[in-house]
Design an enzyme around this catalytic site. Structure first.
Site: not given
Length: 635
Positions: A349-351
């Site tokens: 996932s992105d942050w």
């Protein structure tokens, strides 16, 4: 992604405030479970025994099977988080005490069982970075199972310095942004760049690239265009194949750097050009019904052997998919990416999707767009149910343990993701040869031939948009210059005179960058968005200089600027996609035969109004652009 290098996450034990760097407290009792389960077969200490997973003669599948069977629930949960790791001074480990806002490297490795880290901060000394990496690796190998770390990085080879997106080159060879590589239309050059970057990464222990970014820049106002490959899906597809080949280094294995291709399913069509790091930019929209166009580069990447994928923060508007962020979206991850497109690699996932954050003094809510009302545990559950393997920028393994212990998700679901993550470590050879040579790192990073290749690309990627009366390359023997946007010493060191007023000069050189609307906040200010036009005051000031002296304008196109008045008034207009002053002067003066070779990787629109009237998901959609994709003159 978000990876600030000075902020640390808080844990749920202290409240639910984290910093995006991904460091938290442990859930109460989290670090004690191995001790509680010490009598279970999979928790027996290995001692000096040669466990099957350490045996390089066995197949990777057998080694993963053996290791997975020995792992506690907490150890599995730790693998599923990809946080940031900051070096201490002079190549040492970060030894900060566990406090409300700080966790030590030891805490993350030995208590939370994390082994995937994004390297924070600039690299200014290659041998010290290598020494830091070796120390972290040694600590990781001293843990119960001795699972080595995988160190990753955002892009580090260009000029952009944007917290959460990229770092300046530092000691690495310095190249134009990926837009500049796209401007040269050369898969061979992209492959050369990626191969050099791979060698420099390997030298300091970096085994993961949180790139390439293959979003298509169909919305000119979007703040993240600089690190894309432009507006055209076919060109991006051709170049991403070469990019992956260079980083993977032929057959993927112990000499490879694993890549994270992003942002699936294409982050370019942001509503009104805003960015989904922020509440007001959560929507990704498709008024032209052009969703499939943005998938084209990802299909090419998958066919070329992409190892990992990162979805973007955004939620899709006006499609068949649920209007929730892509990492929460089972239709996007499981049905489309894994099912329809056949991708079986790692999805990270992105942050910062679970926990509210403070970044550089700015409050940042978790990017759980469309699901803001869910608890942290419920958000983690939705991400796992969507088919994501790893949580970026978080260190909340206690949430995963809680989900399993409460029966909300089976441990077998974790095994699917942990198997992928461990397999990548084995294929990269990290279990068999985890250390690097600090002396060799100093010799490899930034060596002369790499520096020369990057400098050469900076010059060649220059894109000449206008050249009235063939003014370039400049031909006068000893001209006087008026300059803005660069230090006068660059010209003076070449023997030229620099004057203080345009009327005193033979030529003016203005170095500009794409206009933008300044935004507040320590983090948000780095994301340049909004207007693509200079304001009326700047336009008038430029016009006065153009009237006083033949003027060469060099504009850094981090986004497509709307500058018809400069195209009309300047004697010559050059575009760069990341270059130093020396590169500019070599091109302007024709030193060593250098001249512009670049072609525009996107249209340059005529006005903000034309952009506002265009559709975010459709390429080449602004009315009557000043310059078209592919435009570029030569000497």
């Amino acid at each position: 992604m978000v990876a600030p290098n000075s902020l640390l996450e808080r844990s749920s034990a202290v409240l639910t405030v984290l910093c995006v760097i991904g460091l938290t407290f442990s859930h109460p009792g989290f670090g004690d479970r191995v001790a509680r389960d010490a009598n279970s077969p999979r928790s027996i200490q290995d001692g000096n025994e040669q466990m099957p997973y350490r045996d390089a003669s066995l197949s990777i599948n057998n080694r993963v099977d053996d290791l997975l069977s020995r792992m506690t629930l907490e150890e599995k949960a730790g693998q599923m988080f990809h946080s940031s790791l900051s070096p201490g001074p002079n190549g040492t480990l970060d030894t900060g005490n566990v406090t409300e806002r700080r966790n030590s490297t030891e805490f993350r490795l030995k208590t939370q069982y994390l082994t995937h880290f994004n390297l924070a901060g600039n690299i200014v000394n290659a041998s010290e970075t290598a020494e830091f990496y070796n120390l972290a690796q040694k600590m990781a190998l001293s843990t119960r199972l001795g699972i080595p770390i995988t160190l990753s990085t955002d892009p580090r080879h260009a000029f952009t310095e944007s917290v959460g997106a990229s770092f300046q080159a530092g000691k690495f060879s310095q190249w134009p942004e990926s837009l500049g590589l796209a401007a040269l239309r050369s898969p061979d050059l992209v492959r050369q760049f990626a191969d050099i970057a791979r060698q420099e990464y390997l030298a300091v222990g970096i085994r993961g690239a949180l790139h390439p970014q293959i979003d298509l820049s169909t919305e000119p106002r979007w703040s993240r265009i600089a690190t894309t490959m432009g507006e055209d899906a076919e060109l991006t597809s051709e170049l991403v194949v070469a990019y992956l080949e260079g980083f993977h280094g032929g057959e993927f294995g112990s000499n490879s750097v694993t890549t994270v291709t992003k942002h699936f399913p294409g982050g370019g069509p942001m509503e009104n050009g805003e960015d989904s790091h922020f509440v007001y930019g959560k929507n990704q929209t498709y008024p032209g019904d052009n969703f499939d166009y943005h998938l084209i580069p990802f299909k090419a990447a998958i066919a070329a052997g992409a190892r990992q994928m990162m979805p973007y923060y955004s939620r899709p508007i006006g499609t068949e998919y649920e209007e929730v962020g892509f990492s929460f979206n089972k239709g996007i991850i499981t049905d489309l990416l894994r099912g329809e497109l056949g991708f079986d690699g790692i999805v990270c996932s992105d942050w910062g999707l679970i926990t509210d954050t403070v970044i550089r003094g700015q409050d940042m809510p978790a990017r759980a767009w469309g699901l803001e009302y869910l608890s942290e545990t419920e958000r983690a559950l939705r991400i796992l149910q969507a088919g994501v393997d790893q949580f970026g920028g978080e260190t909340r393994p206690e949430l995963i343990v809680q989900l399993v212990e409460e029966g909300l998700i089976p441990e077998s679901r974790l095994d699917i993701s942990v198997r992928r993550l461990l397999s990548e470590k084995f294929v990269l050879g990290l279990f068999d040869n985890p250390f690097v040579d600090p002396t060799a790192a100093e010799q490899i990073v930034g060596k002369d031939e790499f520096i020369k290749a990057g400098n050469d690309a900076q010059r060649r990627a220059y894109t000449l948009l206008t050249n009235k009366n063939d003014i370039l390359p400049l031909k006068a023997a000893t001209p006087k210059f008026y300059v803005e946007g660069m230090n006068a010493t660059y010209l003076e060191n070449r023997g030229y005179t620099v004057v203080t007023e345009p009327a005193q000069a033979d030529y003016a050189i203005l170095r500009l960058r794409t206009p933008y609307d300044p935004r507040p906040g320590g983090f948000e200010m780095n994301y340049h968005t909004g207007t693509l036009e200079f304001n009326a005051t700047e336009k008038e000031r430029h016009a006065q200089i153009f009237a006083a002296v033949p003027t060469v304008v060099d504009i850094y196109l981090e986004r497509p600027a709307a500058i018809p008045e400069i195209a009309e008034g300047a004697a010559a207009l050059l575009a760069n996609f990341g270059s130093g002053p020396e590169a500019l002067l070599d091109v302007v003066l024709g030193v060593d035969g250098y001249g512009p070779e670049g072609k525009l990787p996107f249209d340059l629109p005529r006005s903000d109004a034309a952009v506002a009237a265009s559709r975010e998901d459709v390429p080449f959609d602004t009315e009557n652009p000043v310059f078209r994709f592919g435009h570029g003159l030569t000497y």
